[in-house]
Design a protein around this motif. Structure first.
Motif, short mmCIF file in Angstrom:
data_model
loop_
_atom_site.label_atom_id
_atom_site.label_comp_id
_atom_site.label_asym_id
_atom_site.label_seq_id
_atom_site.Cartn_x
_atom_site.Cartn_y
_atom_site.Cartn_z
N ALA A 62 0.90 -1.21 0.15
CA ALA A 62 0.18 -0.36 -0.15
C ALA A 62 0.66 1.32 0.06
CB ALA A 62 -1.13 -0.20 0.96
N LYS A 63 1.70 1.47 0.92
CA LYS A 63 2.75 2.73 0.99
C LYS A 63 3.65 2.73 -0.32
CE LYS A 63 5.76 5.29 2.65
NZ LYS A 63 4.78 7.40 2.87
N ALA A 64 3.85 1.45 -1.46
CA ALA A 64 4.47 1.58 -2.82
C ALA A 64 3.74 1.99 -3.61
CB ALA A 64 5.37 -0.17 -3.48
N GLN A 65 2.23 1.52 -3.39
CA GLN A 65 1.75 2.19 -4.39
C GLN A 65 1.35 3.73 -4.74
OE1 GLN A 65 -0.02 0.88 -6.41
NE2 GLN A 65 -2.29 2.48 -7.13
N GLU A 66 1.04 4.62 -2.93
CA GLU A 66 1.09 5.86 -2.88
C GLU A 66 2.38 6.94 -3.69
OE1 GLU A 66 1.07 6.84 1.47
OE2 GLU A 66 -0.93 4.96 2.10
N THR A 67 3.64 5.75 -3.21
CA THR A 67 4.67 6.65 -3.16
C THR A 67 5.32 6.38 -4.58
OG1 THR A 67 6.32 4.98 -2.66
CG2 THR A 67 5.58 6.60 -0.94
N ARG A 68 5.25 5.56 -5.90
CA ARG A 68 5.82 4.99 -6.60
C ARG A 68 4.61 3.88 -7.88
NH1 ARG A 68 11.90 2.67 -5.61
NH2 ARG A 68 11.62 2.13 -8.12
N GLY A 69 3.94 3.14 -7.15
CA GLY A 69 3.33 2.76 -8.05
C GLY A 69 3.43 1.05 -8.40
N VAL A 70 2.27 0.18 -8.35
CA VAL A 70 2.58 -1.17 -7.20
C VAL A 70 2.37 -1.58 -9.00
CG1 VAL A 70 2.42 -2.95 -7.02
CG2 VAL A 70 3.10 -0.92 -5.32
N ILE A 71 3.33 -2.61 -9.79
CA ILE A 71 2.62 -3.66 -10.60
C ILE A 71 2.42 -4.93 -10.07
CG2 ILE A 71 3.22 -4.85 -12.86
CD1 ILE A 71 5.21 -2.10 -13.82
N VAL A 72 1.75 -5.83 -9.85
CA VAL A 72 1.96 -6.63 -9.93
C VAL A 72 1.51 -7.58 -10.29
CG1 VAL A 72 -0.06 -9.11 -8.27
CG2 VAL A 72 0.00 -6.52 -8.02
N PHE A 73 3.19 -8.81 -10.46
CA PHE A 73 3.52 -9.26 -11.31
C PHE A 73 3.75 -10.85 -10.99
CE2 PHE A 73 7.50 -10.01 -14.92
CZ PHE A 73 6.06 -10.51 -15.95
N THR A 74 2.96 -11.68 -10.42
CA THR A 74 2.36 -12.79 -10.16
C THR A 74 2.34 -14.16 -11.34
OG1 THR A 74 0.32 -13.63 -9.42
CG2 THR A 74 1.66 -12.07 -8.25
N ASP A 75 3.43 -15.30 -10.62
CA ASP A 75 3.02 -16.63 -11.38
C ASP A 75 1.50 -17.13 -12.02
OD1 ASP A 75 5.79 -16.94 -10.73
OD2 ASP A 75 5.06 -18.55 -8.70
N PRO A 76 1.41 -17.49 -13.04
CA PRO A 76 0.12 -17.65 -14.41
C PRO A 76 -0.60 -18.68 -13.54
CG PRO A 76 2.38 -18.17 -15.74
CD PRO A 76 2.79 -17.48 -14.56
N ASP A 77 -0.52 -19.59 -12.05
CA ASP A 77 -1.61 -20.36 -11.49
C ASP A 77 -2.29 -19.63 -10.78
OD1 ASP A 77 0.10 -19.01 -9.50
OD2 ASP A 77 1.81 -21.66 -9.79
#
Length: 188
Positions: A44-59
Motif C-alpha cells: 500500500a505504501k509503495a502504491q502511494e509513493t511510486r505505484g505497484v505492478i503485481v506480477f505473479t505466476d500464471p497459476d
C-alpha cells in the motif's frame, strides 16, 4: 537496461532475481500466497509513493495473491505471463523465474491498471457467440485470447469480469477473436 518506476510485487527470491536480470526495478516479495498484513501495508505504501505492478505466476496461487492484493490495495497495475512463457525447461512448477527477459519486459510494458468502478462493457452474448464460454474449444480460445490481450488465462466465469476490470473494449475482443479463428481455420 530499462528502468521501471513502479515497484514490482513478485512471489519470491527467484522471481526477484529474474526481474533484476531483465529490467532495473525494485521488488516486494510476498513469500507465497499467505500474504501477511505487514506485506500488504508495504505494498500500500509503495502504491502511494511510486505505484505497484503485481506480477505473479500464471497459476492458482498466483491468482490468489493477485486478488488479495487487489482487494487490499485498489488501483494497482497487473502484468501477466502466459503459461508457455512461465514453463520451466525441466521439472517444476510455472513461474516468473523461468521466463525469458524478453517475455518479462513485454509483460511489464503491457501492464494494465485495474479499474474499480466499471460499467458492463463486454456483453455476455458476445462471449457466447465467440465460443469463449461454452463449447469444445472454449478453454483453448480463452487461453489464446488471454495471450493476445495480455490479461492472463481465466475460466469462463471470470472472463467477463477480467475484460471489464482492464477496460478491454468489445472491438478489441472481436479483433482478437477474428485472428484466433483465422489461425484455427488455417490449421484445419
Amino acid at each position: 537496461m530499462e528502468k521501471i518506476k513502479e515497484i514490482i510485487v513478485v512471489e519470491g527470491r527467484d522471481d526477484t532475481r529474474r526481474i533484476h536480470e531483465s529490467v532495473e526495478a525494485d521488488t516486494i516479495e510476498t513469500n507465497g500466497s499467505a500474504i501477511n498484513a505487514e506485506t500488504l501495508q508495504l505494498i500500500a505504501k509503495a502504491q502511494e509513493t511510486r505505484g505497484v505492478i503485481v506480477f505473479t505466476d500464471p497459476d492458482f496461487p498466483g491468482e490468489k495473491i493477485r486478488k488479495t492484493i487487489s482487494r487490499a490495495v485498489p488501483g494497482v497495475k497487473h502484468a501477466f505471463l502466459t503459461t508457455t512463457e512461465a514453463k520451466p525447461k525441466g521439472q517444476g512448477s510455472l513461474g516468473i523465474e523461468h521466463a525469458s527477459p524478453e517475455a518479462i519486459r513485454k509483460a511489464l510494458a503491457k501492464s494494465y491498471t485495474e479499474v474499480l468502478e466499471q460499467e458492463t462493457v463486454i456483453p455476455r452474448q458476445l462471449l457466447l457467440d465467440a465460443g469463449l464460454i461454452v463449447g469444445d474449444f472454449a478453454r483453448k480460445r480463452r487461453e489464446k485470447l488471454g495471450e493476445r490481450l495480455n490479461i492472463g488465462y481465466t475460466n469462463g466465469k471470470q472472463l467477463q469480469k477480467r475484460l471489464q476490470m482492464f477496460q478491454i473494449s468489445p472491438d478489441e475482443v472481436i479483433q482478437a477473436m477474428q485472428r484466433i479463428l483465422e489461425e484455427e481455420n488455417d490449421k484445419s
